[in-house]
Design an enzyme around this catalytic site. Structure first.
Site, short mmCIF file in Angstrom:
data_model
loop_
_atom_site.label_atom_id
_atom_site.label_comp_id
_atom_site.label_asym_id
_atom_site.label_seq_id
_atom_site.Cartn_x
_atom_site.Cartn_y
_atom_site.Cartn_z
N ASP A 29 -1.59 -1.39 -3.68
CA ASP A 29 -3.22 -2.71 -2.77
C ASP A 29 -4.01 -0.57 -2.60
OD1 ASP A 29 -5.25 -3.32 -1.58
OD2 ASP A 29 -4.60 -2.94 -0.18
N HIS A 30 -4.80 -0.51 -3.53
CA HIS A 30 -6.04 0.92 -3.14
C HIS A 30 -4.93 2.21 -3.11
CE1 HIS A 30 -9.61 -0.13 -1.11
NE2 HIS A 30 -8.05 -0.98 -0.34
N ASP A 49 -4.88 -8.26 4.67
CA ASP A 49 -3.57 -7.93 6.21
C ASP A 49 -3.95 -8.03 7.94
OD1 ASP A 49 -2.07 -5.77 6.91
OD2 ASP A 49 -2.78 -4.34 6.03
N SER A 70 0.81 -1.16 0.38
CA SER A 70 -0.16 -0.13 0.24
C SER A 70 0.76 0.83 -0.33
CB SER A 70 -0.75 0.17 1.56
OG SER A 70 0.29 -0.12 2.23
N HIS A 111 -12.17 -8.06 -0.94
CA HIS A 111 -11.12 -6.92 0.21
C HIS A 111 -11.81 -6.86 1.27
CE1 HIS A 111 -8.37 -4.20 -1.85
NE2 HIS A 111 -9.65 -4.59 -2.90
N ASN A 168 -8.58 -10.38 -0.11
CA ASN A 168 -6.81 -9.70 0.30
C ASN A 168 -7.29 -9.76 1.87
OD1 ASN A 168 -6.61 -8.77 -2.36
ND2 ASN A 168 -6.89 -6.17 -1.54
N ARG A 175 -1.03 -8.84 11.13
CA ARG A 175 -1.31 -8.08 12.06
C ARG A 175 -1.53 -8.40 13.58
NH1 ARG A 175 -2.68 -2.03 9.74
NH2 ARG A 175 -2.26 -1.87 7.64
#
Ligand code: 13P
Length: 314
Positions: free
Chosen positions: A83-84, A258, A50, A213, A256, A262
């Site tokens: 991404d984005h 993420d 990103s 997403h 997607n 994390r």
């Protein structure tokens, strides 16, 4: 083998009813954890960067780490996606920097303007062999500086618009808002994804790859570890894995993830800090974090159905 585009991956995913995992990377440990999983499971892979990741780690560091991953895994097709991307200029920069895929997210703009900027990115990217993902409808939640809508159910992609969007813009894949949300607090109650919308767009655009997403499941085991070891994440909730699997068998070809990365990293680091308060060697807490990412990604590849599919996507 060099970085590849997502073309062949999506062709095979669509034909054989699975989805390719697109994982966000911000540093070496996250990337290594993902790569170790895909190398063991022999899965095709999309790594995503990103604007925030690039601002944090710099393009040269991230590209160098990814290039090592590619060199060390010649039997695995790996694509790298922005991404984005929010403007034509951002997308252009990533194309020029050697990304094999870029996403233009102009979903907040009116329909015709979204098409216009997507077309502009498509023209630039296609001329350089790069594929383009676009977005229709709006997601909820917050991902870095991408702030989503409050009530996702009111911003689901419209199938008529999806068909028109793809035809007019020429984008290679389309992220369709289908009730998901970025981040760790996606829903307040049992989520209902718009499978009917995914099915209708899939029927009307046969073989065309759709993207989901906001697909992290916010795995309980990591949230529990975080809360157990001094964290504070009440009411965290994600997309149930059975829903992700169901979407992956339909027209969704890219999923997607993420937040789950994390959470895995944070949970393990918190655990080490709590159990060994005297530990100050980063390798001793980043190492377990990296291992947790690897195991989590291996599991995800099963959920998505893409484990063992690397060779058919070459
Ligand atoms: P999650 O926050 O659910 O992991 O979604 C990430 C994402 O969609 C990146 O574009």
């Amino acid at each position: 083998m060099a970085l590849v585009s997502t073309k062949k991956m999506f062709e095979m995913a669509s034909k054989n009813g699975y989805a390719v995992g697109a994982f966000n990377v911000n540093n070496m440990e996250i990337t290594q954890g993902i790569i170790a999983a895909i190398a063991e499971e022999k899965a095709p892979l999309i790594l995503q960067v990103s604007r925030g990741a690039r601002a944090y780690a710099s393009n040269s560091y991230l590209k160098a780490i990814i290039n090592v991953a590619v060199e060390e895994n010649p039997d695995i097709p790996i694509a790298i996606n922005l991404d984005h991307g929010d403007t034509f200029e951002t997308c252009k920069q990533f194309v020029d920097d050697g990304f094999t895929s870029v996403m233009i997210d102009a979903s907040k703009q009116p329909f015709d303007e979204n098409i216009e900027v997507t077309k502009q990115v498509v023209e630039y990217a296609h001329a350089r062999g790069v594929v383009v993902e676009a977005e229709l409808g709006q997601l909820g939640g917050i991902e870095e500086d991408v702030v989503g809508v409050e009530d996702v159910s009111k911003h689901i992609a419209d199938p008529d618009q999806a068909v028109e969007f793809v035809e007019r813009s020429g984008c290679d894949s389309l992220a369709v808002a289908c009730g998901t949300s970025h981040g760790a607090y996606k829903f307040k109650s049992e989520p209902k994804l718009a499978f009917d919308v995914i099915a209708e767009i899939g029927d009307r655009l046969p073989g065309y790859p759709l993207v989901m997403h906001g697909s992290s499941s916010v795995l309980r085991e990591f949230v529990d570890l975080i809360n157990k070891y001094g964290g504070d994440m009440p009411n965290a909730m994600g997309v149930p894995e059975k829903s992700v699997s169901r979407a992956a068998k339909m027209a969704i070809c890219k999923v997607n993830i993420d937040t789950d990365l994390r959470l895995a990293l944070t949970a393990k680091i918190r655990q080490v800090f709590a159990e060994k308060p005297g530990e100050f060697d980063p390798r001793k807490y980043l190492g377990p974090g990296r291992e947790a990412i690897k195991e989590m990604v291996k599991h995800k590849l099963q959920v998505l159905g893409c484990a063992g599919k690397a060779s058919e996507c070459m």
